[in-house]
Design an enzyme around this catalytic site. Structure first.
Site, PDB file in Angstrom:
ATOM      1  N   ASN A  38      16.915  15.687  44.297  1.00  0.00           N
ATOM      2  CA  ASN A  38      15.671  15.144  43.655  1.00  0.00           C
ATOM      3  C   ASN A  38      14.553  16.029  43.928  1.00  0.00           C
ATOM      4  O   ASN A  38      14.049  16.136  44.572  1.00  0.00           O
ATOM      5  CB  ASN A  38      15.467  13.726  44.068  1.00  0.00           C
ATOM      6  CG  ASN A  38      14.028  12.982  43.178  1.00  0.00           C
ATOM      7  OD1 ASN A  38      13.675  13.740  42.200  1.00  0.00           O
ATOM      8  ND2 ASN A  38      13.676  12.149  43.764  1.00  0.00           N
ATOM      9  N   GLY A  84      10.563  10.751  52.640  1.00  0.00           N
ATOM     10  CA  GLY A  84       9.492  12.049  52.882  1.00  0.00           C
ATOM     11  C   GLY A  84       8.757  11.919  54.238  1.00  0.00           C
ATOM     12  O   GLY A  84       7.793  12.322  54.410  1.00  0.00           O
ATOM     13  N   SER A 116      14.942  11.422  54.154  1.00  0.00           N
ATOM     14  CA  SER A 116      15.094  12.316  54.911  1.00  0.00           C
ATOM     15  C   SER A 116      16.319  12.877  55.463  1.00  0.00           C
ATOM     16  O   SER A 116      16.616  13.178  56.609  1.00  0.00           O
ATOM     17  CB  SER A 116      14.113  11.870  56.172  1.00  0.00           C
ATOM     18  OG  SER A 116      12.773  11.529  55.904  1.00  0.00           O
TER      19      SER A 116
HETATM   20  C1  PEP Z   1      13.800  10.930  47.632  1.00  0.00           C
HETATM   21  O1  PEP Z   1      12.706  10.919  47.305  1.00  0.00           O
HETATM   22  O2  PEP Z   1      14.954  10.540  46.809  1.00  0.00           O
HETATM   23  C2  PEP Z   1      14.082  11.041  49.116  1.00  0.00           C
HETATM   24  C3  PEP Z   1      15.204  10.886  49.519  1.00  0.00           C
HETATM   25  O3  PEP Z   1      13.006  12.347  49.436  1.00  0.00           O
HETATM   26  P1  PEP Z   1      13.241  12.774  51.265  1.00  0.00           P
HETATM   27  O4  PEP Z   1      14.799  13.381  51.063  1.00  0.00           O
HETATM   28  O5  PEP Z   1      12.354  13.867  51.090  1.00  0.00           O
HETATM   29  O6  PEP Z   1      12.861  11.794  52.153  1.00  0.00           O
END
Ligand code: PEP
Length: 263
Positions: free
Chosen positions: A13, A181, A221
Site C-alpha cells: 500500500n 506506521g 509495521s
Molecule cells: C498500512 O498502512 O496498511 C500499513 C500496514 O502501514 P505500515 O506497514 O507502514 O505500518
C-alpha cells in the site's frame, strides 16, 4: 504456515507516495530485484496499490514488460457513476485491469469518517464491478484495552460482509491501528489470535468453504525482519505493507520471506 490451498499475498500500500514517474522506476526496480528469485517467489502473489494517478502508467508498464504483479487501488466509490465529485468508480478501475481494492483502511476510517456502513457500501460496489475488496479491520490501543483484542475487528468485518454472497472473492486485512506506521509491531501470536477470529466471522457469514479459501493478511509495521514470523502462523496468509513497500529492496526481501521460513 498458512494452508496450502491459500496462495500467500504480499500487498504494498503506497498510500499518497510516488508520482507516476517515480512509480515506473519503482516497479521496474522491484521487478528486476525479484527476477532471479523465482524459486522463492513463484508461490507468492505480489500486489501493488499505487495512488489513482499512477494506475494507468503502472498498468501499461506491467503489461508491456510482462511484470507479474497484481494491481490494486486504495479506495473505490460506493456509487457507480454520476454527480459525485472526486469519487472514482469501480467500473473505471476494472477497465484499467485493477484486481484488488483496499476498503476501510484505518486512515480512511479516521480522516474521512468512513463508518462501517460506508465500508459495506464500498465492498458491495467493488464486488459489483468484479474487483476483489481487501477489507481492512483493526482496533486502536484504547479499544484493545477496553474490549479485548478481537471485538472491534470482528464487529467491523461482520458489518462489511453484510449481504455479501457466499461465493464472493474477498481478502481480509487485520491491521491493528496501534501498529500502523508506528514501528510497534503486533506479535505473531497476537496476529494469529485475531486472524483466527476473523476466519470464524467469514465462516459464519459466508460458510466454511469461503473461510477456507479467503486470505487473511496481517498489516502493521511489517518488515523483512519480521515477515517470516507472521507467515508461520496458520491463519496469516500474507501481509499488507505500508512504509516498507516503498523501498524496492526491502519490499523484495519481504516477498522473499520463504528464505527465512524454511519451506
Ligand atoms: C498500512 O498502512 O496498511 C500499513 C500496514 O502501514 P505500515 O506497514 O507502514 O505500518
Amino acid at each position: 504456515m498458512g494452508s496450502v490451498t491459500r496462495k500467500p499475498l504480499i500487498a504494498g500500500n503506497w498510500k499518497m507516495n510516488l508520482d507516476h514517474l517515480q512509480a515506473v522506476a519503482f516497479v521496474q526496480k522491484l521487478h528486476w530485484t525479484l527476477k532471479d528469485a523465482a524459486h522463492e517467489t513463484d508461490s507468492v502473489e505480489v500486489a501493488v496499490f499505487p495512488p489513482f494517478t499512477d494506475i494507468r502508467t503502472v498498468q501499461t508498464l506491467m503489461d508491456a514488460d510482462k511484470i507479474p504483479f497484481a494491481l490494486g487501488a486504495q479506495d473505490v466509490s460506493a456509487k457507480d457513476s454520476g454527480a459525485y465529485t472526486g469519487e472514482v468508480s469501480g467500473a473505471f478501475l476494472k477497465k484499467l485491469d485493477v484486481h484488488y481494492v483496499i476498503i476501510g483502511h484505518s486512515e480512511r476510517r479516521e480522516y474521512h469518517a468512513e463508518s462501517d456502513e460506508i465500508v459495506a457500501g464500498k465492498v458491495q460496489a467493488a464486488l459489483r464491478h468484479g474487483l476483489v475488496p481487501v477489507i481492512c479491520v483493526g482496533e486502536t490501543l484504547e479499544q484493545r484495552e477496553e474490549s479485548g483484542p478481537t471485538a472491534v475487528s470482528v464487529a467491523q468485518l461482520r458489518a462489511a460482509l453484510e449481504g455479501v454472497a457466499s461465493d464472493a472473492d474477498i481478502v481480509v486485512a487485520y491491521e491493528p491501528v496501534w501498529a500502523i506506521g508506528t514501528g510497534q509491531v503486533a506479535s505473531p501470536e497476537q496476529a494469529q489470535e485475531v486472524c483466527a477470529a476473523l476466519r470464524s466471522v467469514v465462516a459464519d457469514a459466508l460458510g466454511d468453504a469461503a473461510a477456507e479459501r479467503t486470505r487473511i493478511l496481517y498489516g502493521g509495521s511489517v518488515k523483512s525482519g519480521n515477515i517470516a514470523s507472521f507467515m508461520r502462523e496458520p491463519d496469516v496468509d500474507g501481509a499488507l505493507v505500508g512504509g516498507a513497500s516503498l523501498l524496492a529492496d526491502e519490499f523484495a526481501a519481504i516477498i522473499r520471506y520463504q528464505k527465512h521460513v524454511g519451506v
